[in-house]
Each structure stands twice: as structure tokens, then as C-alpha cells.
Write an enzyme that holds these catalytic residues in place. Structure first.
Site, short mmCIF file in Angstrom:
data_model
loop_
_atom_site.label_atom_id
_atom_site.label_comp_id
_atom_site.label_asym_id
_atom_site.label_seq_id
_atom_site.Cartn_x
_atom_site.Cartn_y
_atom_site.Cartn_z
N CYS A 83 0.86 -1.19 0.00
CA CYS A 83 0.00 0.00 0.00
C CYS A 83 0.89 1.23 0.00
O CYS A 83 1.87 1.29 0.74
CB CYS A 83 -0.89 -0.01 1.24
SG CYS A 83 -1.95 1.45 1.38
N HIS A 123 -9.11 -3.74 -1.77
CA HIS A 123 -8.12 -2.90 -1.10
C HIS A 123 -8.57 -1.43 -1.10
O HIS A 123 -8.53 -0.76 -0.06
CB HIS A 123 -6.76 -3.07 -1.82
CG HIS A 123 -5.64 -2.26 -1.24
ND1 HIS A 123 -4.52 -2.83 -0.69
CD2 HIS A 123 -5.46 -0.91 -1.15
CE1 HIS A 123 -3.71 -1.87 -0.27
NE2 HIS A 123 -4.23 -0.69 -0.55
ZN ZN Z 1 -3.61 1.24 -0.19
#
Ligand code: ZN
Length: 196
Positions: A110, A152
Site C-alpha cells: 500500500c 483494497h
Molecule cells: Zn492502499
């Protein structure tokens, strides 16, 4: 305009973002945000970016998976993860529907947890009911890697990060991921460590 990508620890990344009013979608403010987020995502580079990651608490994310990103992956992984190019698009106020809750494990990272990666189980097949940047209601069907991206990004819009869903014993620095695990499967990772 390139935006700053906010890192874990900022409250905005842990708060539920506000839905965008449909009449707000086509305003210059939201259109400029979409453009700046697209530029920021490509520059990072990443395959998705949610508004809270640039400090904006709105339910909006941009997604794009380019052929050149996929070409860098070993072919057997591309096949296993069912990764195919996804053209640029915008999701606004998405509602996630899990169509096939058969968890698939993969390393995931991320842009807001820079420098790390971990194995995250995700549903293989999902749908997202949302609006696009032209204020049209759309339903997206996705499986494989694209389904992972959607899960996500939609998590971001509700204040969740992949670290909330990861197998914590798989956490690795990005450097070690690239050195040790990039070309290997999660099964090979679990075989190499004790416990899971
Ligand atoms: Zn992310």
C-alpha cells in the site's frame, strides 16, 4: 498536480470517508481531484489510489493496472493471480458485493504503508456498485487481481488498511520482499517459515 500520499498514522486513513453527492461528481473540484489522483497514482506508481490517501475524506478512488506492470511479473504468477490489464477508471461511493468468498493469498502493499508488504487473503470474485466520474451508475464485475484491487481500495474508503487483514507473520520490508519473495508463491513463503 501531484499530491502528497499520506502515511499510516494519519487519522483520515482510519476514518470512514463521506459519500460524494451525485450532483457534486461533475463539479470542477471533484474533476480536478480525479485528475490529480490519476497523476499521483501513475507517478508512485500504483494500481489504485483512494481519496483518503491524499488527505481527502471522500468515497472516491482511481484504479489502473497497466500492461507494463504485469510484464514485470513472472508469467506463472500472472496466471495464478489472474492479473490482466485494467484501464483507468474511477469508483465513487462503491458498495462491495462478494461473489465468491474463496480466499486467494498474495503479497500486497500500500502506498500509505510505504516500504512494507504482507500476504493478504482476499475474495476471488467481487462486484462493486458505484458511480463513475461522469456521474453514471455502474456495476463492475471483477475476479483475480482486479478483485483484490477493488477490495483494497474500498477498504480505504471505510478506514481500513491491508494490515488489518494481513497474515501478520508474513510482514516483510519491501527490500526483503524483492530480494526473497517476489518470484515465489505464498505457499513457498509458508513452507519457508514456521507457523502461519
Ligand atoms: Zn492502499
Amino acid at each position: 498536480m501531484k499530491l502528497k500520499i499520506w502515511q499510516a498514522g494519519e487519522p483520515v486513513l482510519r476514518q470512514k470517508a463521506r459519500p460524494v453527492a451525485v450532483e457534486e461528481i461533475t463539479t470542477p473540484t471533484i474533476q480536478a481531484l480525479v485528475e490529480a489522483m490519476a497523476e499521483t497514482m501513475r507517478d508512485a506508481p500504483g494500481v489504485g489510489l483512494a481519496a483518503p490517501q491524499v488527505g481527502v475524506p471522500l468515497q472516491l478512488a482511481v484504479i489502473e493496472d497497466l500492461p507494463e506492470y504485469i510484464d514485470r511479473m513472472p508469467a506463472d504468477q500472472v496466471k495464478r493471480l489472474e492479473r490482466v490489464p485494467v484501464p483507468f477508471h474511477v469508483i465513487i461511493n462503491p458498495k462491495l458485493i462478494i461473489d465468491e468468498w474463496e480466499p486467494v493469498e498474495s503479497f500486497e502493499g500500500c502506498l500509505s504503508v510505504a516500504g512494507y508488504s504482507a500476504i493478504v487473503p482476499r475474495a476471488r470474485k467481487v462486484r462493486a456498485e458505484c458511480w463513475n466520474e461522469k456521474a453514471e451508475a455502474i456495476t463492475i464485475e471483477a475476479h483475480g487481481w482486479y478483485a483484490r484491487i477493488l477490495q483494497h481500495e474500498i477498504d480505504h474508503l471505510h478506514g481500513f488498511l491491508y494490515v488489518d487483514r494481513m497474515k501478520s507473520r508474513s510482514l516483510t520490508t519491501l527490500d526483503n520482499y524483492l530480494r526473497n519473495w517476489k518470484d515465489r508463491t505464498p505457499e513457498q513463503f509458508w513452507a519457508a517459515v514456521d507457523g502461519d
